[in-house]
Structures are given as C-alpha cells and as structure tokens.
Design a protein around this motif. Structure first.
Motif, short mmCIF file in Angstrom:
data_model
loop_
_atom_site.label_atom_id
_atom_site.label_comp_id
_atom_site.label_asym_id
_atom_site.label_seq_id
_atom_site.Cartn_x
_atom_site.Cartn_y
_atom_site.Cartn_z
N GLY A 130 0.79 -1.22 0.00
CA GLY A 130 0.00 0.00 0.00
C GLY A 130 0.82 1.27 0.00
N SER A 131 2.14 1.16 -0.16
CA SER A 131 2.99 2.35 -0.11
C SER A 131 3.09 3.07 -1.45
N GLY A 132 2.55 2.47 -2.52
CA GLY A 132 2.54 3.16 -3.81
C GLY A 132 3.50 2.61 -4.84
N LYS A 133 3.98 1.40 -4.65
CA LYS A 133 4.95 0.82 -5.60
C LYS A 133 4.33 0.71 -7.00
N THR A 134 3.15 0.10 -7.07
CA THR A 134 2.50 -0.09 -8.37
C THR A 134 2.12 1.25 -8.98
N ALA A 135 1.67 2.17 -8.16
CA ALA A 135 1.30 3.50 -8.66
C ALA A 135 2.50 4.17 -9.32
N LEU A 136 3.66 4.11 -8.68
CA LEU A 136 4.85 4.73 -9.24
C LEU A 136 5.25 4.06 -10.55
N ALA A 137 5.24 2.73 -10.57
CA ALA A 137 5.61 2.01 -11.78
C ALA A 137 4.65 2.34 -12.93
N ASP A 138 3.36 2.40 -12.63
CA ASP A 138 2.37 2.73 -13.66
C ASP A 138 2.58 4.14 -14.19
N MET A 139 2.89 5.08 -13.30
CA MET A 139 3.08 6.46 -13.74
C MET A 139 4.34 6.61 -14.59
N ILE A 140 5.39 5.88 -14.24
CA ILE A 140 6.59 5.90 -15.08
C ILE A 140 6.27 5.35 -16.47
N ALA A 141 5.54 4.23 -16.48
CA ALA A 141 5.17 3.63 -17.77
C ALA A 141 4.31 4.59 -18.59
N ALA A 142 3.36 5.25 -17.94
CA ALA A 142 2.49 6.18 -18.67
C ALA A 142 3.30 7.35 -19.21
N GLY A 143 4.23 7.85 -18.42
CA GLY A 143 5.04 8.97 -18.86
C GLY A 143 5.96 8.62 -20.01
N CYS A 144 6.29 7.33 -20.14
CA CYS A 144 7.16 6.87 -21.23
C CYS A 144 6.35 6.29 -22.40
N ASP A 145 5.04 6.48 -22.37
CA ASP A 145 4.15 5.93 -23.41
C ASP A 145 4.30 4.42 -23.51
N ALA A 146 4.50 3.78 -22.37
CA ALA A 146 4.67 2.32 -22.37
C ALA A 146 3.60 1.63 -21.54
N TYR A 147 2.57 2.38 -21.15
CA TYR A 147 1.52 1.79 -20.31
C TYR A 147 0.59 0.92 -21.16
N VAL A 148 0.31 -0.28 -20.67
CA VAL A 148 -0.58 -1.22 -21.36
C VAL A 148 -1.67 -1.67 -20.40
N GLU A 149 -2.92 -1.55 -20.81
CA GLU A 149 -4.03 -1.97 -19.95
C GLU A 149 -4.11 -3.49 -19.92
N ASP A 150 -4.52 -4.01 -18.77
CA ASP A 150 -4.66 -5.45 -18.59
C ASP A 150 -5.96 -5.70 -17.83
N GLU A 151 -6.96 -6.23 -18.52
CA GLU A 151 -8.27 -6.42 -17.90
C GLU A 151 -8.23 -7.45 -16.78
N GLU A 152 -7.35 -8.44 -16.89
CA GLU A 152 -7.29 -9.48 -15.86
C GLU A 152 -6.62 -8.97 -14.59
N ARG A 153 -5.67 -8.05 -14.74
CA ARG A 153 -4.97 -7.50 -13.57
C ARG A 153 -5.00 -5.98 -13.67
N PRO A 154 -6.12 -5.37 -13.27
CA PRO A 154 -6.26 -3.92 -13.38
C PRO A 154 -5.13 -3.19 -12.64
#
Length: 361
Positions: A314-338
């Motif tokens: 709950g400290s924000g690890k996934t949030a940080l990784a997702d934001m880095i990916a989004a900022g690098c245009d590398a974010y991919v949606e995954d319906e099975e693992r939101p």
C-alpha cells in the motif's frame, strides 16, 4: 601508526571531511587495533557534524604475522557495520579474542594490553599514549588466530567485512616473496581487496588475461570488489586520494550497499568520476505528477541504477511504476490484472506525468 596530524587538529579534520569534493557519503574511520578515533568521530556526528555522510563505520587495521620482501607486514582491515547500536562494544569484544605472544607473555588486542606490550618492548616509555603507539607497532595477529576468532563469534561473521591490501604492504609483497600458498589463503579469506589500479580490478573480476571468473572463484572463493580510500596520514590529504582515485559503489550509502558489492563486485569502481552505468538519454532522472493535488510528493527523483521498486504494502509501488510507464508511453491496460491507473481512474481526472531524463530532455 604514523600520522602527521596536529595535536589539536580534530576540528580541522572534521572540516576537511565535510568540505571534501565530491561529497563523501560513506566514511570509514581507520584505527590501528583500537576504536578510539572512530568513537570520537561518531560522537561528533551524533552531535550534528558530518550531516552529508550517510554511512560512518569503523575500519580497524591489523597486521598479520606474515612479512613481505620489503620488510613490511601484511595489512588486513576489519570493516564493521554500524547498524547494531552496540557495535563498538561487540567489536572490542571481538578484538579481545586476538592474541600476540612473546617469549614469556600473551597480549590481547585491547588498549590496556597494547600499552603493556609497548612498555615491555621499550622500558623507557612512561606515557600511556606513547606506550599505546609502541604496542600497536608490535602487535601482530596470526592468520589462523584471526580466522579462529571469526569462527568463535557469530556477531563478527554477520557484521565484519574483511579487506586486505593488494599493494606492497599487503599480498602483493607476499607475491613478490613467491609464497603463493600463503598469499592465496589470505586473499581467499578476504572479501574485499584494497587496490586502485584497473589491472587489479580486472583480475579480481576475472576480466584480465590471468584468470577467468570461474578460475578466480575456484582459487579464491569468489570474485572480489576492489575498494580504495585516501589513507590520509596528514590533514592536507583528507578526502584526496592520490591520482584522484576515488571509490564509487553503485547502491545506497549503507553497509548493506557494501555487502552487496561483495556479492556483485562489479558495483565497485575506482576512478576520478563514477562510471556511466547507462546512457544518459536512456536514464530517468525524475518524474513530475502534474495537476494532481492529491500527490504528496509530485516530484520524485530516481536513482540512475534503479532496477526495482520496493516498499510496504500500500505504499505506492504499483502506482509509481504505472506512472513511469504512462510517462514513457509504455503503459498497457490489462483487464485481468487492473493497474493502479485503471482502479483510480475516476480520481485522476486531468493528471499528467512528465518524465525527465539525465540528458536534460
């Protein structure tokens, strides 16, 4: 044993440590056989000095009962973790296990016994400080005695890293004496080699022509990091190693970072500048979360060598990784693992992520 510091130079010494360029994030305080200098510097740091230093640790230097062809004795160092609040007491308890025998007596590696040894070897000495210096000069520990002390004390095995000099006052001098078996056993026992030349580093990483990585591991137990320091015996040399041979370790300035360098010795490097671990145009310096009033730290700096994000649940690890990916245009949606971005989408609104690279882009 030999130094040319002024008698009242402690304040100047602290100033030299604090003003060194580049800033020293990790400082090992060297004492011969005792911990007095480290304790004094530690007290100053506890009182607010050396704020830029993240890791202050004892470096106890000993001499083995093994001579070199140039009349020296092999220097060996104990790099001690300061993580245990009682590390000074435990270190001194370990040092008491180390013995030096004369024809009719035995001395432990303690200030009292070292002073007794100094006065025994020079009966004209009456001053305790002079006696301590004389005793330290005479005290030598056997390799077998040092290894036995480690075997007998779990704390020492968990908290002390053994380093040996690879120069003329170390195993290089033994090498010149053609005593290969003794030299190899000393280097096998050590986890760190004190050496500053690229040739030595290549050898201990198995990159040179003399041996492959597997041969180094077979002969010496493991690949070894080469570390270096200023070894200053006078004020003008504090924080200024010869030929700008500064020591860099990839990692956080903690004793665990030093332990990690023993596991992955390629993380250590000696030179005027830190090595370029990766291209600046491919290394993120920091990210900024824009138009996000909910973000407590909208600007987040990233270490150049970052490979993973760790933290409590709950400290924000996934949030940080997702934001880095989004900022690098590398974010991919995954319906099975939101992801965090999907789950928190309704709260993000117009938030954006700006990625900044070391190259300035």
């Amino acid at each position: 044993m030999e130094d040319r510091y002024p008698a009242e130079g402690f304040e100047a010494y602290l100033n030299a440590l604090e003003s060194a360029t580049p800033t020293m994030r990790a400082i090992g305080i060297t004492d011969y056989c005792v911990t007095a200098s480290y304790e004094r510097v530690k007290a100053a740091k506890d009182a607010g000095r050396l704020k830029q230093c993240d890791l202050l640790f004892p470096n106890v230097e000993l001499r083995l009962e093994i001579g070199t062809v140039k009349g020296h004795f092999v220097n060996i160092h104990l790099l001690v973790s300061p993580e245990d609040p009682g590390h000074v007491e435990e270190l001194n308890r370990f040092l008491r296990h180390l013995k030096f025998s004369t024809a009719d007596d035995e001395y432990s590696c303690t200030p009292d016994d070292l002073m007794k040894l100094g006065k025994r070897m020079d009966r004209s000495i009456t001053d305790n400080a002079a006696a301590l210096r004389a005793g330290v000069t005479q005290f030598k520990v056997s390799r077998s005695g040092l290894q036995a002390a480690f075997r007998s004390m779990e704390w020492a095995r968990d908290n002390i890293i053994v380093a040996v000099s690879g120069n003329a006052d170390g195993t290089s001098g033994v090498r010149e004496a053609a005593d290969r078996a003794v030299r190899q056993e000393i280097e096998k026992f050590a986890q760190v080699i004190f050496a500053s030349s690229p040739k030595q580093r290549d050898f201990w990483l198995g990159l040179g022509p003399a041996a492959t990585p597997q041969e180094i591991q077979d002969d010496y137990g493991a690949l070894k990091p080469c570390l270096w320091g200023c070894d200053a015996h006078e004020m003008s040399l504090v924080g200024k190693p010869a030929e700008d041979r500064l020591c860099w370790i990839k990692g956080k300035a903690t004793f665990d970072g030093l332990r990690q360098a023993c596991i992955d010795p390629d993380r250590a490097c000696v030179g005027p500048n830190p090595p370029a671990w990766s291209s600046e145009s491919q290394t993120i310096s920091h990210i900024e979360i824009l138009d996000a009033p909910w973000a407590r730290t909208p600007a987040i700096g990233l270490n150049p060598g970052l490979v993973t994000i760790i933290g409590a649940r709950g400290s924000g690890k996934t949030a940080l990784a997702d934001m880095i990916a989004a900022g690098c245009d590398a974010y991919v949606e995954d319906e099975e693992r939101p992801s965090f971005l999907e789950r928190a989408g309704e709260h993000l609104k117009n938030a954006k992520v700006s990625v900044h690279w070391l190259s300035g882009e």
